[in-house]
Scaffold this active site. Structure first.
Site, PDB file in Angstrom:
ATOM      1  N   GLU A  65       0.909  -1.049   0.114  1.00 38.44           N
ATOM      2  CA  GLU A  65       0.118   0.025  -0.068  1.00 38.44           C
ATOM      3  C   GLU A  65       0.912   1.209   0.083  1.00 38.44           C
ATOM      4  O   GLU A  65       1.813   1.549   0.835  1.00 38.44           O
ATOM      5  CB  GLU A  65      -0.928   0.013   1.190  1.00 38.44           C
ATOM      6  CG  GLU A  65      -1.861   1.024   1.134  1.00 38.44           C
ATOM      7  CD  GLU A  65      -2.906   0.743   2.666  1.00 38.44           C
ATOM      8  OE1 GLU A  65      -2.584   1.672   3.433  1.00 38.44           O
ATOM      9  OE2 GLU A  65      -3.612   0.174   2.609  1.00 38.44           O
ATOM     10  N   ASP A  72      -4.442  10.170   9.642  1.00 33.94           N
ATOM     11  CA  ASP A  72      -3.177   9.561   9.904  1.00 33.94           C
ATOM     12  C   ASP A  72      -2.487  10.169  11.364  1.00 33.94           C
ATOM     13  O   ASP A  72      -2.669  11.408  11.458  1.00 33.94           O
ATOM     14  CB  ASP A  72      -2.081   9.893   8.923  1.00 33.94           C
ATOM     15  CG  ASP A  72      -2.256   8.913   7.782  1.00 33.94           C
ATOM     16  OD1 ASP A  72      -1.875   7.897   7.864  1.00 33.94           O
ATOM     17  OD2 ASP A  72      -3.173   9.515   6.866  1.00 33.94           O
ATOM     18  N   TYR A 128     -12.039  -2.171   3.540  1.00 31.64           N
ATOM     19  CA  TYR A 128     -10.860  -1.847   4.702  1.00 31.64           C
ATOM     20  C   TYR A 128     -11.727  -1.576   5.875  1.00 31.64           C
ATOM     21  O   TYR A 128     -12.498  -0.588   6.027  1.00 31.64           O
ATOM     22  CB  TYR A 128     -10.359  -0.565   4.177  1.00 31.64           C
ATOM     23  CG  TYR A 128      -8.838  -0.444   4.795  1.00 31.64           C
ATOM     24  CD1 TYR A 128      -8.889  -0.059   6.283  1.00 31.64           C
ATOM     25  CD2 TYR A 128      -7.692  -0.020   4.265  1.00 31.64           C
ATOM     26  CE1 TYR A 128      -8.116   0.113   7.095  1.00 31.64           C
ATOM     27  CE2 TYR A 128      -6.683   0.413   5.121  1.00 31.64           C
ATOM     28  CZ  TYR A 128      -6.493   0.617   6.443  1.00 31.64           C
ATOM     29  OH  TYR A 128      -5.603   0.756   7.203  1.00 31.64           O
TER      30      TYR A 128
END
Length: 276
Positions: free
Chosen positions: A58, A69, A184
């Site tokens: 990825e 993040d 995901y």
């Protein structure tokens, strides 16, 4: 579970999951920002990752405001951008990786702003030509970008969507209508970052997702140890390892980087980490 077959024989994502289903092992998918730690480091990192036995890579598309993040990935993105990494250079890097003969799946993960600025349909076209197999847009809900979704479908580029423990039944049904390749599953609420333990509610969350989605499931956010991969293998079909892998690269010297990458991947797979 049995995964739906795909008539597209060049679909590396489907081929990966079919192969691993036969040996009852979850896919191991490490994440690394493109163009980092050095601008030209990505090719060698990916080659080492494949050699070490990871099942896909990825690649992060660096963005200046990566809200999902944690600090580890934020810092890496910042450094990549400072070194000149952008949307075009990431696609050029993917093309170089494919020219080296690397055939495992390449998934690009990023945020919508750089793709929108590049041009959604143009990005899909160029990404497919470069050798990208799938795209994850962290901040783009399904159904919110017709141009990107239509272009991806026409080009047979998987658009991977995220669901979280907070996703209710209505949300899961909605995502199921758009999902492609795999889903995901975010293991926790919050940003990315290594954790010592996975959420105790993860099994119930995955059970809920499986009620609505007939695709392979990948679990990410917080996976940092072999025991986490083992837990994921009991619940889902892939483990995505981000911050822990980024930190491993960050802490290794340039001379020892390849050795440390191989050690990390083999450790996550439960294999002997000695390099032959």
């Amino acid at each position: 579970m049995s995964f739906p077959s795909d008539s597209n024989t060049s679909d590396r994502i489907s081929e990966m999951f079919h192969k691993l289903q036969k040996i009852s092992r979850p896919a191991l998918i490490p994440f690394v920002p493109a163009g980092w730690p050095e601008f030209d480091a990505t090719l060698e990192i990916v080659k080492t990752v494949e050699k070490a036995g990871a099942d896909a890579i990825e690649l992060g598309l660096p963005f200046s405001d990566p809200l999902a993040d944690g600090v580890t990935n934020q810092n890496a993105y910042y450094e990549a951008i400072q070194q000149g990494t952008n949307t075009s250079t990431v696609l050029e890097t993917v093309s170089l990786i494919r020219k080296e003969g690397i055939q495992f799946p390449i998934i690009v993960m990023g945020y919508f702003n750089p793709i929108f600025a590049y041009g959604s349909a143009r990005w899909v076209k160029d990404a497919k030509e470069a050798g990208v197999d799938a795209l994850i847009v962290v901040d783009l809900p399904p159904g919110e970008s017709y141009e990107l979704e239509a272009a991806a479908k026409n080009s047979e580029l998987h658009l991977i969507y995220l669901v979280a423990p907070t996703s209710n039944s209505e949300r899961l049904k909605h995502v199921a209508n758009y999902a492609s390749g795999f889903l995901y599953c975010v293991s926790l609420t919050g940003t990315t970052g290594a954790r010592s333990e996975l959420s105790s509610g993860l099994p119930d969350f995955i059970d809920r997702v499986r009620e609505y989605v007939d695709l392979p499931l990948a679990i990410g956010f917080g996976i940092s140890e072999r025991k986490h991969v083992e837990e994921v293998g009991k619940l889902a079909d892939a483990a995505i390892i981000g911050s822990a892998f980024v930190r491993t690269i960050s802490e290794a010297s340039l001379e020892e980087r390849s050795i440390e990458i191989v050690k990390f991947i083999r450790q996550m797979k439960g294999e002997d980490s000695d390099i032959s």
